[in-house]
Design a protein around this motif. Structure first.
Motif, short mmCIF file in Angstrom:
data_model
loop_
_atom_site.label_atom_id
_atom_site.label_comp_id
_atom_site.label_asym_id
_atom_site.label_seq_id
_atom_site.Cartn_x
_atom_site.Cartn_y
_atom_site.Cartn_z
N HIS A 112 0.93 -0.97 -0.14
CA HIS A 112 -0.31 -0.02 -0.40
C HIS A 112 0.54 1.19 0.31
N THR B 116 -2.36 8.89 10.83
CA THR B 116 -1.78 7.60 10.32
C THR B 116 -2.27 6.65 10.92
N GLU C 219 -5.19 4.93 10.21
CA GLU C 219 -4.95 4.47 8.24
C GLU C 219 -4.45 3.46 8.24
N ASN D 167 -6.78 0.57 9.48
CA ASN D 167 -8.04 0.41 8.88
C ASN D 167 -7.82 0.12 7.48
N VAL D 168 -6.40 0.41 7.09
CA VAL D 168 -6.39 -0.26 5.90
C VAL D 168 -5.62 -1.54 5.28
#
Length: 415
Positions: free
Chosen positions: A29, A269, A272, A275-276
């Motif tokens: 990612h 951050t 993210e 969640n990602v």
């Protein structure tokens, strides 16, 4: 091989009897976003979910090697160092007395007790860390115990240097850049020491919380200085004064290589990564990843290692993290509104909201005059630009308001 590099490798080998090397994982990612090969050194995956175990274990092992009769260790810590020392005490079968501030969250106390078991005693002393530290050091003199510093100790620094030894063993070639979080400086001092000898062309960036920029202050002064005020949100790195020994190793770094990360941006951050990527990081653990946007032009096409230093995050803090992230991203604002006390005024105000706006808080503070009342209102939206349209509508309708989102004193008291 120099004495420091040899000591770091020796520490790394000794640690293998305690836990395997933490993973060095390529993050698809982040690599795609920045056009770089970005690897995460997952120190959040040690047995105590932080790198602090490395230094505590190494220092304790070496003390006992030179003085086998020493069976009592003391530290002052409200977080990861306490947990690392507790784990090491149980491993060596020695006694540990851990001083923590009275204000330490129960979750951290319980985890420290879990890692140490019957080997450790926890003493809650002082509302602030300086009093806790003074009590711990005073106790050492009385009890004949050994004080274990979280970062200002050469053996601790060499233990943290094992992070660098593992990185170099795990990558086929040395990385172009390593991004390190900085609190007291033990990790940064150890990692840079190993790379200076084994991979001298590797560059570094050092990231510290904006509200605890002790490395930047020391670099500017040429020596460690004590910050007058510290924001404790990034509790794993919010240090008022960088360690003397770590700074002696870091003294030559350039000011341009030190990055100050705003506390609220770190929250973005953290969310993210959760969640990602499904990676749980504490605020200090997210520092290295948080610096990537500032380094986007520097890292493109290069191999970069971010050290994610810890994952001891209390999920009871998640609402606060989300709140901070929204405010920093401009997706949530708070206003004090002077609301006319007349029929239809509230309906008129609500009509100003757009389709993506939502009221998160609405509270009458006081009726300041016969015809007006003060209202605290919090609004969330899906795009920061929406607030420009909303405030324009309030001004056109002659609604008096004050944006208190960035007013720390008011926001802390009212929100």
């Amino acid at each position: 091989m120099s004495s420091f590099l040899a000591a770091a490798r020796s520490a790394t080998e000794a640690l293998r009897g305690l836990f395997p090397a933490t993973p060095l994982q390529r993050n698809d990612h982040l690599s795609a976003r920045y056009g770089a090969e970005i690897w995460l050194k997952r120190e959040d995956l040690t047995p105590v979910r932080s790198y602090k175990l490395r230094g505590a274990f190494t220092a304790m092992q070496r003390v006992r090697a030179t003085d086998p009769s020493q069976g009592h260790f003391v530290c002052a810590s409200a977080g990861n160092h306490a947990q690392g020392m507790a784990y090491a005490c149980r491993h060596f079968g020695v006694r540990g007395t851990i001083f923590m501030p009275v204000t330490t969250p129960q979750q951290k106390i319980d985890k420290t007790r879990m890692f140490g078991g019957e080997s450790v005693e926890i003493r809650l002393v002082g509302d602030y860390f300086d009093r806790t530290l003074a009590a711990a050091q005073g106790f050492c003199g009385e009890a004949g115990a050994r004080f274990l510093s979280p970062f200002d100790d050469e053996d601790v620094i060499q233990g943290q240097a094992s992070v660098a030894v593992e990185i170099l063993d795990q990558l086929p070639v040395a990385p172009d850049l390593v991004i390190l979080p900085v609190g007291g400086g033990g990790l940064a001092a150890g990692v840079t020491g190993v790379f200076a000898e084994s991979a001298p062309t590797t560059e570094f960036r050092f990231v510290e919380p904006l509200g605890g920029a002790s490395l930047a202050a020391a670099a500017a002064a040429g020596e460690p200085v004590t910050l007058k005020r510290v924001n404790s949100f990034v509790d794993g790195a919010a240090v008022a004064r960088i360690g003397e020994r770590p700074f002696a190793r870091l003294k030559g770094i350039a000011a341009k290589d030190i990055i100050a990360a705003p506390e609220d941006r770190i929250c973005i951050t953290m969310l993210e990564m959760l969640n990602v990527e499904g990676i749980v990081l504490e605020p200090a653990g997210a520092l290295s990843v948080d610096a990537l946007p500032e380094l986007a032009g520097v890292i493109r096409g290069r191999t970069v290692v971010c050290v994610t230093s810890g994952g001891n995050f209390d999920f009871e803090r998640l609402p606060e993290v989300r709140e901070r992230a929204q405010r920093y991203a401009g997706l949530k604002k708070y206003f004090i509104l002077r609301m006319p006390q007349r029929p239809g005024a509230l309906r008129e105000f609500l009509a100003m909201l757009g389709p993506d706006d939502d009221i998160a808080r609405f509270e009458y503070l006081k009726k300041s005059a016969r015809n007006f009342g003060s209202v605290l209102i919090g609004i969330e939206t899906k795009a920061a630009a929406n607030f420009a349209d909303f405030t324009r509508k309030m001004e056109d309708a002659a609604f008096a308001y004050r944006d208190i989102t960035d007013d720390e004193a008011l926001a802390e008291f009212l929100v």
